[in-house]
Design an enzyme around this catalytic site. Structure first.
Site, PDB file in Angstrom:
ATOM      1  N   LYS A 220     -15.446 -11.400   6.608  1.00  0.00           N
ATOM      2  CA  LYS A 220     -14.018 -12.173   6.073  1.00  0.00           C
ATOM      3  C   LYS A 220     -15.181 -13.435   6.123  1.00  0.00           C
ATOM      4  O   LYS A 220     -14.353 -13.456   4.897  1.00  0.00           O
ATOM      5  CB  LYS A 220     -13.169 -11.790   7.296  1.00  0.00           C
ATOM      6  CG  LYS A 220     -12.491 -10.698   7.641  1.00  0.00           C
ATOM      7  CD  LYS A 220     -11.509 -10.572   7.332  1.00  0.00           C
ATOM      8  CE  LYS A 220     -10.203  -9.174   7.336  1.00  0.00           C
ATOM      9  NZ  LYS A 220     -11.149  -8.393   8.614  1.00  0.00           N
TER      10      LYS A 220
ATOM     11  N   GLU B 245       2.246   2.111  -3.198  1.00  0.00           N
ATOM     12  CA  GLU B 245       0.990   2.408  -4.139  1.00  0.00           C
ATOM     13  C   GLU B 245       1.389   4.149  -4.387  1.00  0.00           C
ATOM     14  O   GLU B 245       1.246   4.603  -4.817  1.00  0.00           O
ATOM     15  CB  GLU B 245      -0.109   1.172  -3.798  1.00  0.00           C
ATOM     16  CG  GLU B 245      -0.540   0.969  -4.800  1.00  0.00           C
ATOM     17  CD  GLU B 245      -2.109   0.464  -4.368  1.00  0.00           C
ATOM     18  OE1 GLU B 245      -2.126  -0.212  -3.234  1.00  0.00           O
ATOM     19  OE2 GLU B 245      -3.286   0.203  -5.136  1.00  0.00           O
TER      20      GLU B 245
ATOM     21  N   GLU C 200       0.731  -1.054   0.096  1.00  0.00           N
ATOM     22  CA  GLU C 200       0.033  -0.385  -0.299  1.00  0.00           C
ATOM     23  C   GLU C 200       0.898   0.576   0.297  1.00  0.00           C
ATOM     24  O   GLU C 200       0.212   2.242  -0.780  1.00  0.00           O
ATOM     25  CB  GLU C 200      -0.974   0.266   1.138  1.00  0.00           C
ATOM     26  CG  GLU C 200      -2.332   0.431   1.228  1.00  0.00           C
ATOM     27  CD  GLU C 200      -3.512   0.217   1.910  1.00  0.00           C
ATOM     28  OE1 GLU C 200      -4.257  -0.065   1.813  1.00  0.00           O
ATOM     29  OE2 GLU C 200      -2.813   0.253   3.180  1.00  0.00           O
TER      30      GLU C 200
ATOM     31  N   GLU D   5     -14.010 -12.647  -7.153  1.00  0.00           N
ATOM     32  CA  GLU D   5     -13.102 -11.838  -7.277  1.00  0.00           C
ATOM     33  C   GLU D   5     -11.259 -12.312  -6.525  1.00  0.00           C
ATOM     34  O   GLU D   5     -10.381 -11.651  -6.850  1.00  0.00           O
ATOM     35  CB  GLU D   5     -13.084 -10.354  -6.804  1.00  0.00           C
ATOM     36  CG  GLU D   5     -14.390  -9.865  -7.311  1.00  0.00           C
ATOM     37  CD  GLU D   5     -15.772 -10.252  -6.948  1.00  0.00           C
ATOM     38  OE1 GLU D   5     -16.844 -10.521  -7.644  1.00  0.00           O
ATOM     39  OE2 GLU D   5     -15.534 -10.023  -6.031  1.00  0.00           O
TER      40      GLU D   5
ATOM     41  N   SER E 196      -7.317   2.019  -2.983  1.00  0.00           N
ATOM     42  CA  SER E 196      -6.215   1.262  -3.559  1.00  0.00           C
ATOM     43  C   SER E 196      -6.401  -0.923  -3.551  1.00  0.00           C
ATOM     44  O   SER E 196      -7.994  -0.665  -3.744  1.00  0.00           O
ATOM     45  CB  SER E 196      -5.389   0.350  -1.747  1.00  0.00           C
ATOM     46  OG  SER E 196      -4.352  -0.848  -1.708  1.00  0.00           O
TER      47      SER E 196
ATOM     48  N   CYS F  29      -8.493  -2.540   3.862  1.00  0.00           N
ATOM     49  CA  CYS F  29      -7.787  -3.827   4.420  1.00  0.00           C
ATOM     50  C   CYS F  29      -9.280  -4.419   5.031  1.00  0.00           C
ATOM     51  O   CYS F  29      -9.630  -5.524   5.807  1.00  0.00           O
ATOM     52  CB  CYS F  29      -7.072  -3.843   5.528  1.00  0.00           C
ATOM     53  SG  CYS F  29      -6.573  -2.083   5.839  1.00  0.00           S
TER      54      CYS F  29
ATOM     55  N   GLU G  52     -15.888 -12.235   2.807  1.00  0.00           N
ATOM     56  CA  GLU G  52     -15.120 -11.884   1.140  1.00  0.00           C
ATOM     57  C   GLU G  52     -14.470 -12.964   1.090  1.00  0.00           C
ATOM     58  O   GLU G  52     -13.949 -13.710   0.560  1.00  0.00           O
ATOM     59  CB  GLU G  52     -13.966 -10.536   2.804  1.00  0.00           C
ATOM     60  CG  GLU G  52     -12.617 -10.543   1.502  1.00  0.00           C
ATOM     61  CD  GLU G  52     -12.061 -10.254   2.407  1.00  0.00           C
ATOM     62  OE1 GLU G  52     -11.522 -10.588   3.959  1.00  0.00           O
ATOM     63  OE2 GLU G  52     -10.990  -9.188   2.205  1.00  0.00           O
TER      64      GLU G  52
ATOM     65  N   CYS H 279     -10.925  -2.665  13.597  1.00  0.00           N
ATOM     66  CA  CYS H 279     -11.495  -3.927  14.008  1.00  0.00           C
ATOM     67  C   CYS H 279     -11.882  -4.453  15.672  1.00  0.00           C
ATOM     68  O   CYS H 279     -12.944  -5.397  15.657  1.00  0.00           O
ATOM     69  CB  CYS H 279     -10.405  -5.278  13.601  1.00  0.00           C
ATOM     70  SG  CYS H 279      -9.906  -4.593  11.546  1.00  0.00           S
TER      71      CYS H 279
END
Ligand code: SF4
Ligand code: SF4
Ligand code: SF4
Ligand code: FES
Lengths: 368, 557
Positions: B350, B274, B271, B358, B311, B291, B353, B487
């Protein structure tokens, strides 16, 4: 009938000449009170809204009459819509509102055209826009705060007060909410010197020969009224609407206003006559079903309780209930009355509590 | 203002509800629908007290001069009991929630109730979605989930449908949660007092994998799990239990125990690189972190214009997942198909996720912190008595930067530590960015990099996100976390997760960061090794292929 007297926009003219403050003074002096049941002085209510600081204010006319046995709103809209609209315009003038709403009971859609026509005719250049909003047939939307929620496009759920709509109402702005009978009385009270604050509309129904609307002064003997209505059999009990609770006929020598005993309110002057041939238990069951259906579902006692009341009454009717069930029923009824959030829940068991007080035998007979 | 509270004369400030005042005086009042900080709805009718002989709900009622308040009496108990009884009759017990955690049971126990006199009513069906399961038969219509989802998360995925006794929680038109704009944050789970909403558990599958001798089961734990797991075993909030957690996992029988913090360090490497690239190319700004999978879904539903700003990094546990199945597998000669990767996360999103096409996830199962505690109990491990143990090599070494991912602002702080050094080649002396710490909704700051002022911000909680995004163009770099507190306040964390608890967990994280020898991601020797042996350098072709992803447009409804 006083309520049918037309004011032909003369009261509005007079109000404009007098100015807002004086109009409120007149309403106060003439002792006009809300006809919805709470009997709050109308002048005072308007004064709160007048004094609330805001550039936008609203007027709402509550026409969400949904109580079984009540048909006064329908009567006024049919017979004197002009004066009603004039009342709304006066309210708007007093608090400088540009927008008013009529919250019309969904089932009254047939009256909508008549109202709209009257609005088109009367409002013209007054600079006030009056919109008719149709309720979705929810009785709970007769509750002021639920009407506001509903007009705002939210679920018609009552909110606890304060804040009161007078200062924090529709879209958070100061709002006058009055019902049809009150608003129709406004121009009449302003214009006519002989206007009588004591006259009330009463809806009479039940097993009687002459059901309908009566206009009578507070203090008129109920027994005389019932006689006028010509009951078909011997009268057993009087229900003051669904939420008002009941009274044995034998106890009614009193005048309407003084019957506001425990769990029994005369409220909006709705009188349902129940005679000897009808059963109190059946009446209780059908009223219980009505409330179970109309509960909005927001708060525990009303959402969960009203259906349990139905279940228990059905159990009693079927002859399977025990003494303990009757005790639970009574506890539950009291609890719904005492702890519900809004007026609907709070009054939903008045009929039952009074029936258990006066006609307990009819319930006990059915126990196992 | 003077009032009489339980017979005592008391002075109190105006504008406080009876409930507030009782709290100040340590008087316990049961509440089921009240949410701290939001306008009370007064639905549950359990917080009843007597105000001048009238029963009122204390959460929504204000006292007045000279009033008499009683908080406990026979009448109050009876009224509370009947309402609790009514709720209990409509609440069907199942084993999804520990009895201890069910607030309704607590109320019932405190009231000393012994019987429910109404028969249970079976209502609706369950709604089974990828990460969230809703069970109407347990729901007591308190409305907390709806208010959290709408007012705090800014999502409005669910609302009340139906009237009266038919009122129930549901997405619009009774769609299943899978078909609507639900971001799977699990905050509704955290809000529900009776466990009517809960995570889709992967426990069973994990236990099966552990029993299968052929499988090499690797587990990794997120930064925020170690500061919360102790609560499940009676330790005070903010207890740091990294060593015990690792020991427990080893006892349970996982073959390798890796640290998601390392994945976080990898995320920072990518990151930060980037961002440095965008600095050179002058945009697009702001760059936004990725994230948090709930935030990703939020963006995919509501903010399609942000695609160029995002990102492209995968979330840390996905990075570590694929590194386990490639780098680690190769290095130790284990077949990819024999490896099972389990992530222990504070998060329900998650779980979703790991089903995203993807990503084509290399994480096989996701357990929440709560599920891990169940697994520990299931395995009969006495957690409190465990001796501290260490993560396994080579994917168990991490830095303070990676650890900070657990708290709101932590990703940004970690990214700044590395970005600064990558961009300038100089050492960052003051590594702590206090302006971006704490539980305020939106936090911002600036840093000078090569003469240019970089404005950064960190935001958490969906409705705060919506607020910040209105002025996003003011910033160069934004960290976004869906859950309040980041989190550590995730939807998979132990109950209850209150503001106070979040603060404690946050303190634990920053304290641990202070005490770690390595505090910058790029100084992590394991990270250096992975790049040297496997990936080359950040944003290399290989790194792009395995550590980055893309997003899809989803409907607003
Ligand atoms: S009392 Fe009934 S109608 Fe009123 S808020 Fe409660 S559930 Fe709704
Ligand atoms: S998971 Fe999050 S977005 Fe989905 S319903 Fe629950 S609170 Fe709303
Ligand atoms: S699901 Fe839980 S939080 Fe939501 S209304 Fe039902 S009981 Fe309350
Ligand atoms: S906490 Fe007050 S009514 Fe639910």
């Amino acid at each position: 009938m006083q309520i049918l007297r037309k004011t032909n926009l003369k009261a509005l003219e007079k109000a404009k000449k007098l100015g807002a403050k004086k109009v409120i003074d007149i309403l106060k002096k003439k002792n006009l009170t809300g006809r919805g049941g709470a009997a709050f002085p109308t002048g005072k209510k308007w004064e709160f809204t007048l004094n609330a600081k805001s550039d936008t204010k609203y007027v709402i006319c509550n026409a969400n009459e949904g109580e079984p046995g009540t048909f006064k709103d329908r009567f006024i809209i049919k017979n004197n819509p002009e004066t009603l609209i004039e009342g709304i315009l006066i309210a708007a003038y007093v608090i400088k509102a540009k927008q008013a709403f009529i919250y019309l009971r969904g089932e009254y859609d047939n009256l909508r055209n008549l109202l709209q026509k009257t609005i088109n005719k009367v409002v013209k250049k007054s600079g006030v826009d009056i919109k008719i909003i149709s309720g979705a047939g929810a009785y709970v939307c007769g509750e002021e705060t639920a009407i506001i929620q509903s007009i705002e496009g939210q679920r018609g759920h009552p909110q606890y007060k304060p804040p009161y709509p007078a200062v924090d109402g529709l879209f958070g702005k100061p709002t006058i909410i009055n019902n049809i009978e009150t608003l129709t009385n406004v121009p009449q009270a302003i214009l006519f010197n002989d206007w009588d604050p004591n006259l009330r509309l009463m809806s009479l129904s039940g097993n009687i020969a002459n059901p309908g609307i009566y206009e009578l002064p507070v203090g008129y003997k109920l027994t005389d009224l019932i006689k006028k209505a010509k009951p078909k059999n011997k009268v057993k009990a009087i229900y003051f609407g669904c939420f008002g609770g009941c009274m044995p006929y034998s106890k009614i020598e009193l005048t309407p206003d003084s019957i506001c005993g425990k769990n029994c309110i005369i409220g909006s002057y709705t009188i349902i006559v129940v005679d000897e041939k009808q059963s109190i238990l059946d009446t209780a069951l059908s009223i219980a079903h009505f409330y179970c259906h109309e509960s909005c579902g927001k708060c525990t006692p009303c959402r969960e309780g009203t259906i349990r009341v139905c279940h228990l009454l059905e159990k009693i009717k079927s002859g399977k209930a025990t003494k303990q069930d009757l005790e639970i029923l009574e506890d539950l009824a009291m609890n719904i009355h005492e702890t519900s959030l809004c007026g609907l829940g709070q009054t939903s068991t008045n009929h039952l509590l009074t029936a258990l007080e006066f006609f307990r035998k009819e319930f006990e007979e059915k126990l196992r | 203002m003077k009032i009489i509270l339980n017979g005592k004369n008391i002075k109190c400030k105006e504008g406080k509800t009876i409930l507030d005042i009782c709290k100040e005086h340590n008087i316990k009042i049961p509440t089921l629908c009240f949410i701290e900080g939001l306008k009370p709805e007064a639905r549950c009718r359990l917080c009843l007290v007597e105000l001048d002989n009238k029963l009122v709900t204390s959460c929504s009622t204000y006292p007045y001069e000279g009033c008499k308040i009683i908080t406990d009496s026979k009448r109050i108990r009876k009224a509370r009991s009947i309402n609790a009884e009514l709720l209990m009759a409509g609440h069907v017990k199942t084993l999804s929630v520990d009895e201890m955690e069910n607030d309704l049971y607590k109320v019932i126990r405190d009231l000393g109730m012994t019987r429910i006199r109404f028969e249970p009513i079976i209502k609706y069906k369950q709604d089974l979605s990828e990460s969230i399961i809703r069970d109407d038969n347990k729901c007591i219509n308190c409305g907390k989930c709806i208010r959290v989802c709408g007012e705090i998360m800014g999502v409005h995925a669910i609302s009340f449908q139906g009237r009266g006794h038919y009122e129930h929680v549901s997405p619009y038109n009774n769609h299943p949660l899978n078909n609507v704009a639900c971001i799977k944050c699990g905050q509704c789970i955290a809000a529900c007092p009776v466990g009517a909403i809960y995570e889709r558990e992967h426990l069973f599958e994990v236990i099966q994998a552990l029993k299968n001798k052929k499988k090499h089961v690797v587990v990794q734990t997120a930064p925020s799990v170690r500061v919360a797991l102790g609560e499940e075993f009676g330790m005070p909030p903010g207890s740091l239990v990294t060593g015990k957690m690792v020991a427990a996992l080893r006892k349970i029988g996982f073959d390798r125990i890796f640290d998601t913090d390392l994945g976080a360090d990898m995320t920072i490497m990518e990151e930060a690189s980037e961002f440095v690239k965008r600095l050179k190319k002058n945009g697009p700004f702001p760059m936004i972190t990725t994230c948090c999978p709930a935030w990703i879904k939020f963006m995919e539903h509501f903010y399609h214009n942000l695609f160029p700003n995002m990102s492209s990094c995968k979330s840390p546990h996905e990075m570590l997942g694929i590194l386990t199945k490639t780098y680690y597998a190769k290095k130790f000669g284990i077949k990819k198909k024999d490896i099972v990767v389990v992530s222990v996360m504070p998060c329900t999103a998650k779980k979703f996720e790991s089903t995203r096409p993807e990503i084509d996830s290399d994480v096989d199962y996701v357990l929440t912190t709560r599920e891990l505690s169940k697994l520990i109990r299931y395995s009969k491990v006495d957690f409190k008595k465990l001796k501290d143990e260490e993560f396994d090599n080579p994917l168990g070494i991490s830095t303070g930067a990676g650890l900070m991912f657990g708290a709101t602002g932590g990703v940004m702080e970690a990214a700044l530590r590395t970005t600064y050094e990558f961009a300038t080649g100089k050492t960052l002396k003051k590594v702590e960015f206090n302006e971006i710490r704490g539980i305020e909704g939106v936090k911002k700051g600036t840093i000078k990099i090569k003469g240019k002022t970089i404005r950064f911000a960190a935001v958490h909680g969906g409705s705060n996100i919506r607020k910040l995004l209105k002025e996003k163009d003011k910033y160069h770099f934004i960290e976004i976390m869906a859950c309040p507190g980041g989190c550590i306040g995730g939807g998979g964390q132990p109950w209850p997760t209150t503001k106070e608890v979040i603060k404690k967990r946050m303190e634990a994280i920053y304290k641990a960061d202070r005490n770690l020898p390595l505090r910058k991601s790029h100084e992590n020797p394991a990270v250096k090794q992975i790049y040297a042996e496997f990936l080359g350098k950040p944003l290399s072709k290989k790194a792009k292929k395995i550590l980055h992803t893309h997003f899809v447009k989803r409907s607003e409804f």
